[in-house]
Design a protein around this motif. Structure first.
Motif, short mmCIF file in Angstrom:
data_model
loop_
_atom_site.label_atom_id
_atom_site.label_comp_id
_atom_site.label_asym_id
_atom_site.label_seq_id
_atom_site.Cartn_x
_atom_site.Cartn_y
_atom_site.Cartn_z
N GLU A 1 0.82 -1.22 0.00
CA GLU A 1 0.00 0.00 0.00
C GLU A 1 0.85 1.27 0.00
O GLU A 1 0.36 2.36 -0.27
CB GLU A 1 -0.94 0.01 1.20
N ALA A 2 2.15 1.12 0.30
CA ALA A 2 3.08 2.26 0.29
C ALA A 2 4.04 2.19 -0.90
O ALA A 2 5.08 2.85 -0.89
CB ALA A 2 3.87 2.31 1.60
N GLY A 3 3.70 1.37 -1.89
CA GLY A 3 4.53 1.27 -3.08
C GLY A 3 5.47 0.09 -3.11
O GLY A 3 6.26 -0.06 -4.05
N TYR B 1 6.26 -18.17 4.93
CA TYR B 1 4.99 -17.65 5.44
C TYR B 1 5.04 -16.12 5.50
O TYR B 1 6.10 -15.53 5.75
CB TYR B 1 4.69 -18.21 6.83
N ALA B 2 3.89 -15.50 5.30
CA ALA B 2 3.80 -14.05 5.32
C ALA B 2 2.51 -13.62 5.99
O ALA B 2 1.46 -14.24 5.79
CB ALA B 2 3.85 -13.48 3.90
N VAL B 3 2.58 -12.56 6.80
CA VAL B 3 1.35 -11.91 7.23
C VAL B 3 0.86 -11.03 6.09
O VAL B 3 1.64 -10.62 5.23
CB VAL B 3 1.55 -11.05 8.50
N SER B 4 -0.42 -10.75 6.08
CA SER B 4 -0.97 -9.71 5.24
C SER B 4 -1.48 -8.66 6.22
O SER B 4 -2.56 -8.81 6.81
CB SER B 4 -2.12 -10.25 4.37
N GLU B 5 -0.66 -7.62 6.42
CA GLU B 5 -0.95 -6.62 7.45
C GLU B 5 -1.99 -5.63 6.93
O GLU B 5 -1.68 -4.53 6.48
CB GLU B 5 0.32 -5.90 7.89
N THR B 6 -3.23 -6.06 7.00
CA THR B 6 -4.37 -5.25 6.58
C THR B 6 -5.39 -5.24 7.71
O THR B 6 -5.26 -5.98 8.70
CB THR B 6 -5.02 -5.84 5.32
N ASP B 7 -6.42 -4.40 7.57
CA ASP B 7 -7.45 -4.35 8.60
C ASP B 7 -8.14 -5.69 8.76
O ASP B 7 -8.50 -6.09 9.88
CB ASP B 7 -8.48 -3.27 8.26
N GLU B 8 -8.32 -6.41 7.64
CA GLU B 8 -8.97 -7.72 7.72
C GLU B 8 -8.04 -8.75 8.34
O GLU B 8 -8.47 -9.61 9.09
CB GLU B 8 -9.40 -8.17 6.33
N GLY B 9 -6.76 -8.69 8.02
CA GLY B 9 -5.76 -9.57 8.61
C GLY B 9 -5.77 -10.96 8.04
O GLY B 9 -6.77 -11.67 8.09
N ALA B 10 -4.64 -11.38 7.46
CA ALA B 10 -4.55 -12.71 6.88
C ALA B 10 -3.12 -13.20 6.95
O ALA B 10 -2.18 -12.45 7.25
CB ALA B 10 -5.04 -12.71 5.43
N ALA B 11 -2.95 -14.51 6.69
CA ALA B 11 -1.63 -15.14 6.60
C ALA B 11 -1.60 -15.96 5.33
O ALA B 11 -2.62 -16.52 4.90
CB ALA B 11 -1.35 -16.01 7.81
N ALA B 12 -0.44 -16.05 4.72
CA ALA B 12 -0.29 -16.78 3.46
C ALA B 12 0.98 -17.62 3.49
O ALA B 12 1.88 -17.37 4.29
CB ALA B 12 -0.24 -15.80 2.28
N ALA B 13 1.02 -18.62 2.61
CA ALA B 13 2.18 -19.50 2.51
C ALA B 13 2.60 -19.59 1.05
O ALA B 13 1.76 -19.64 0.15
CB ALA B 13 1.87 -20.89 3.06
N PHE B 14 3.92 -19.64 0.84
CA PHE B 14 4.50 -19.77 -0.49
C PHE B 14 5.39 -21.00 -0.54
O PHE B 14 6.23 -21.19 0.35
CB PHE B 14 5.34 -18.55 -0.85
#
Length: 366
Positions: A34-36, A77-90
């Motif tokens: 969100e910040a580029g 693994y990664a967080v998705s630092e958003t208001d909804e909040g999620a985690a993802a795996a690659f």
């Protein structure tokens, strides 16, 4: 994998060249899209100089601000630092081209800032909602829906930052049997025991720290019983003793991470301890610096900390290369990752170069 803005393969500004076909470790760099930011950027490290060479990036997840590797280093693994909040795996079957293992999974918490894998679960610290989520790791490495969400309660004296709980980091203890959650809002560290069968957390206790310090992260000493809790609302580290048998944390004292008289408002972000337990480094936003605290045989800091520039602006994360010879600062606001050669005798970092990574937020190595 997208190149995230045409910088694929660009060498570091120092002129040091990485070797894309060489044997250096890979670095995975998180950022704020969100910040580029370009999402997760992959870079090769030069084993001799520490220099980074950018290889590519993927923006498959929004705001992957913090990353962690599976124990076998085959899943990122990664967080998705958003208001909804999620985690993802690659999947890292092709380590240069991380492949998303299914859509991000909601963590049932707002603004996750940190995550860790231990036992059978992936844990996230959810800053916005002041909670910790436990997501089971499925066959193949992807996370499942949260099996438990632990809500913290309380606040602190800072009316702007501590109206309620703000879990900021989750760190397993060395045994992997407990999880420590650092909460900036409650001025405390929450300890969870992990069930040896189910892997689910059970609250064991809460360790209060000095009101108004705003603890952000912690790190265990690799050689003794010390734990270093880095505070964000004051430029200090709280030194604690960890009782591994009982799973209890005992605060011993608080030490400034900047010399006396530094008048710049500073928000420390990340602590790192050397493998031999002789040095503690901290990244300091606002002051835009890295502090070096010498540790004695017991693991306690002494003397005035040494301070060097972070090589950029607003160092959000600080990471030690597995070799111990180089430190890496993810400078969020200047949009770069700087690397530093570390003097083995004094612990002093010397900036050796940087690469452009917009809105950089963390670095992990595999």
């Amino acid at each position: 994998m997208a190149d995230g803005g045409g910088r694929l393969g660009q060498a570091g500004r120092s002129g040091g060249s990485g070797r894309p076909g060489g044997r250096g470790l890979l670095a995975y760099i998180g950022s704020f899209t969100e910040a580029g930011g370009r999402g997760i950027t992959v870079a090769r490290t030069d084993p001799a100089t520490g220099a980074l060479t950018l290889l590519g990036s993927t923006d498959a997840v929004a705001n992957p601000s913090y990353l962690a590797l599976s124990p076998g280093a085959d899943v990122l693994y990664a967080v998705s630092e958003t208001d909804e909040g999620a985690a993802a795996a690659f999947s890292l079957a092709d380590p240069v081209r991380p492949e998303l293992l299914g859509p991000p999974v909601p963590v049932r918490g707002d603004g996750p800032t940190h995550l860790a894998v231990t036992g059978t679960h992936l844990f996230t610290a959810n800053y916005g909602s002041g909670s910790v989520s436990a997501l089971p790791v499925r066959t193949g490495g992807g996370p499942g829906a949260p099996a438990a969400v632990m809500a913290h309660r309380g606040g602190g004296p800072d009316a702007e930052r501590q109206k309620g709980p703000h879990a900021h980091a989750v760190v397993p203890d060395p045994s992997g049997g407990r999880l420590l959650a650092v909460d900036l809002g409650t001025d405390s560290v929450w300890t969870y025991a992990l069930d040896p069968v189910t892997g689910l957390p059970r609250l064991q206790g809460e360790t209060p720290l000095r009101p108004g310090t705003g603890p952000r992260h912690l790190v265990f000493s690799p050689v003794n019983d010390r734990v270093y809790v880095l505070n964000e609302l004051v430029p200090s580290v709280t030194v604690c003793r960890w009782d591994a048998a009982r799973g209890t944390l005992e605060p011993l004292g608080e030490t400034r991470v900047l010399p006396p008289g530094e008048g710049v408002r500073t928000y420390p972000s990340a602590p790192v301890v050397s493998a031999d337990g002789r040095f503690l480094w901290t990244a300091n936003r606002g002051h835009d610096s890295i502090s070096v605290l010498a540790l004695d045989a017991s693991g306690d800091p002494g003397g005035v900390p040494e301070v060097v520039g972070c090589g950029g602006v607003w160092p959000r994360d600080l990471t030690l290369h597995p070799s111990g010879g180089h430190l890496y600062a993810a400078n969020e606001r200047s949009g770069d990752v700087a690397w530093f050669a570390v003097d083995a005798e004094t612990g002093t970092p010397r900036c050796a170069g940087s690469v452009p990574v917009p809105a950089a937020s963390c670095v992990v190595f595999a």
